[in-house]
Scaffold this motif. Sequence first.
Motif, PDB file in Angstrom:
ATOM      1  N   ASP A   1     -22.339  30.430 -18.398  1.00  0.00           N
ATOM      2  CA  ASP A   1     -22.644  29.401 -19.399  1.00  0.00           C
ATOM      3  C   ASP A   1     -21.382  28.879 -20.093  1.00  0.00           C
ATOM      4  N   GLY A   2     -20.219  29.165 -19.515  1.00  0.00           N
ATOM      5  CA  GLY A   2     -18.962  28.809 -20.168  1.00  0.00           C
ATOM      6  C   GLY A   2     -18.196  27.662 -19.535  1.00  0.00           C
ATOM      7  N   TRP A   3     -18.760  27.032 -18.489  1.00  0.00           N
ATOM      8  CA  TRP A   3     -17.998  26.012 -17.765  1.00  0.00           C
ATOM      9  C   TRP A   3     -17.729  24.767 -18.599  1.00  0.00           C
ATOM     10  N   ALA A   4     -18.691  24.334 -19.392  1.00  0.00           N
ATOM     11  CA  ALA A   4     -18.484  23.126 -20.195  1.00  0.00           C
ATOM     12  C   ALA A   4     -17.344  23.334 -21.189  1.00  0.00           C
ATOM     13  N   ALA A   5     -17.329  24.478 -21.847  1.00  0.00           N
ATOM     14  CA  ALA A   5     -16.263  24.755 -22.815  1.00  0.00           C
ATOM     15  C   ALA A   5     -14.911  24.895 -22.118  1.00  0.00           C
ATOM     16  N   ALA A   6     -14.902  25.551 -20.954  1.00  0.00           N
ATOM     17  CA  ALA A   6     -13.645  25.732 -20.219  1.00  0.00           C
ATOM     18  C   ALA A   6     -13.066  24.382 -19.805  1.00  0.00           C
ATOM     19  N   TYR A   7     -13.940  23.478 -19.341  1.00  0.00           N
ATOM     20  CA  TYR A   7     -13.454  22.172 -18.914  1.00  0.00           C
ATOM     21  C   TYR A   7     -12.989  21.347 -20.114  1.00  0.00           C
ATOM     22  N   ASP A   8     -13.753  21.360 -21.197  1.00  0.00           N
ATOM     23  CA  ASP A   8     -13.343  20.604 -22.384  1.00  0.00           C
ATOM     24  C   ASP A   8     -11.968  21.042 -22.872  1.00  0.00           C
ATOM     25  N   GLU A   9     -11.724  22.337 -22.850  1.00  0.00           N
ATOM     26  CA  GLU A   9     -10.437  22.855 -23.339  1.00  0.00           C
ATOM     27  C   GLU A   9      -9.279  22.317 -22.506  1.00  0.00           C
ATOM     28  N   VAL A  10      -9.416  22.351 -21.174  1.00  0.00           N
ATOM     29  CA  VAL A  10      -8.283  21.920 -20.349  1.00  0.00           C
ATOM     30  C   VAL A  10      -8.154  20.403 -20.314  1.00  0.00           C
ATOM     31  N   ARG A  11      -9.259  19.674 -20.381  1.00  0.00           N
ATOM     32  CA  ARG A  11      -9.121  18.209 -20.313  1.00  0.00           C
ATOM     33  C   ARG A  11      -8.473  17.670 -21.589  1.00  0.00           C
ATOM     34  N   VAL A  12      -8.774  18.254 -22.738  1.00  0.00           N
ATOM     35  CA  VAL A  12      -8.123  17.843 -23.988  1.00  0.00           C
ATOM     36  C   VAL A  12      -6.619  18.140 -23.913  1.00  0.00           C
ATOM     37  N   ARG A  13      -6.270  19.268 -23.294  1.00  0.00           N
ATOM     38  CA  ARG A  13      -4.855  19.616 -23.112  1.00  0.00           C
ATOM     39  C   ARG A  13      -4.164  18.562 -22.230  1.00  0.00           C
ATOM     40  N   VAL A  14      -4.837  18.093 -21.184  1.00  0.00           N
ATOM     41  CA  VAL A  14      -4.264  17.062 -20.308  1.00  0.00           C
ATOM     42  C   VAL A  14      -4.009  15.778 -21.083  1.00  0.00           C
ATOM     43  N   LEU A  15      -4.985  15.332 -21.844  1.00  0.00           N
ATOM     44  CA  LEU A  15      -4.841  14.058 -22.559  1.00  0.00           C
ATOM     45  C   LEU A  15      -3.639  14.099 -23.492  1.00  0.00           C
ATOM     46  N   LYS A  16      -3.426  15.227 -24.144  1.00  0.00           N
ATOM     47  CA  LYS A  16      -2.266  15.378 -25.024  1.00  0.00           C
ATOM     48  C   LYS A  16      -0.970  15.393 -24.207  1.00  0.00           C
ATOM     49  N   ALA A  17      -0.989  16.096 -23.078  1.00  0.00           N
ATOM     50  CA  ALA A  17       0.227  16.249 -22.273  1.00  0.00           C
ATOM     51  C   ALA A  17       0.716  14.922 -21.696  1.00  0.00           C
ATOM     52  N   TRP A  18      -0.200  13.991 -21.464  1.00  0.00           N
ATOM     53  CA  TRP A  18       0.155  12.719 -20.831  1.00  0.00           C
ATOM     54  C   TRP A  18       0.217  11.554 -21.824  1.00  0.00           C
ATOM     55  N   GLU A  19       0.245  11.826 -23.117  1.00  0.00           N
ATOM     56  CA  GLU A  19       0.261  10.761 -24.138  1.00  0.00           C
ATOM     57  C   GLU A  19       1.506   9.881 -24.063  1.00  0.00           C
ATOM     58  N   SER A  20       2.647  10.469 -23.767  1.00  0.00           N
ATOM     59  CA  SER A  20       3.921   9.749 -23.825  1.00  0.00           C
ATOM     60  C   SER A  20       4.009   8.670 -22.742  1.00  0.00           C
ATOM     61  N   ASP A  21       4.451   7.468 -23.134  1.00  0.00           N
ATOM     62  CA  ASP A  21       4.673   6.417 -22.148  1.00  0.00           C
ATOM     63  C   ASP A  21       5.750   6.829 -21.138  1.00  0.00           C
ATOM     64  N   GLY A  22       6.712   7.613 -21.584  1.00  0.00           N
ATOM     65  CA  GLY A  22       7.768   8.065 -20.684  1.00  0.00           C
ATOM     66  C   GLY A  22       7.255   8.911 -19.542  1.00  0.00           C
TER      67      GLY A  22
END
Length: 199
Positions: A79-100
């Motif tokens: 029952d933990g897949w939704a939380a696991a995916y949300d955690e990593v996808r939010v990390r991706v969005l932050k990691a790719w914020e920079s235009d550079g």
Amino acid sequence: MTTTGFTDPRPLYTRATEQAAALIKTVRPEQLAAPTPCTEFDVRGLLSHVVGVTRRVAVVGEGGDGLAVEPVAEGVADDGWAAAYDEVRVRVLKAWESDGRMTAPVRVPWGEVPGHAALSGYVMEIVTHTWDLAEALGHPHALDPELAEFALDTARRVLPDSRPRDAETPFDPRREAPEGADAYGRLAAWLGREPLSRA
């Protein structure tokens, strides 16, 4: 959504992950052993791969060695897949914020490419796997056709008919899409997938 000479894939990646997250939230534990069109994975295996690859995308965006990240997630409760995916996808969005990050070269499994090309490839991957999951679950949600059109355009560029698909290619040879297929049907066929039989 465009920058100099390329389409910025970040808004599309954000939408693609929101779509995937909404679908993952519908998965019930009794569905985890169900087959998917990605024949090497059942639903549990597909979710593990999606979470693992998304973690890899985050590491690439953070400037790390994504190839050192196994594209699987271990130890996630049923029952933990939704939380696991949300955690990593939010990390991706932050990691790719920079235009550079869009123009800096990054290493991904298919070579060293500019960041925008890498993230476009990962849009293709998550959109395709979202279709895989939707097929396995009986399509509980309508899927965004614009995401499939972008993914299909990317697939045609990175996996043209002129490029043979071998054991190193994570997609089967192209199939003919059924007449009247929607964008997801055409994307699935280009990447060698077939819808699950409902017989």
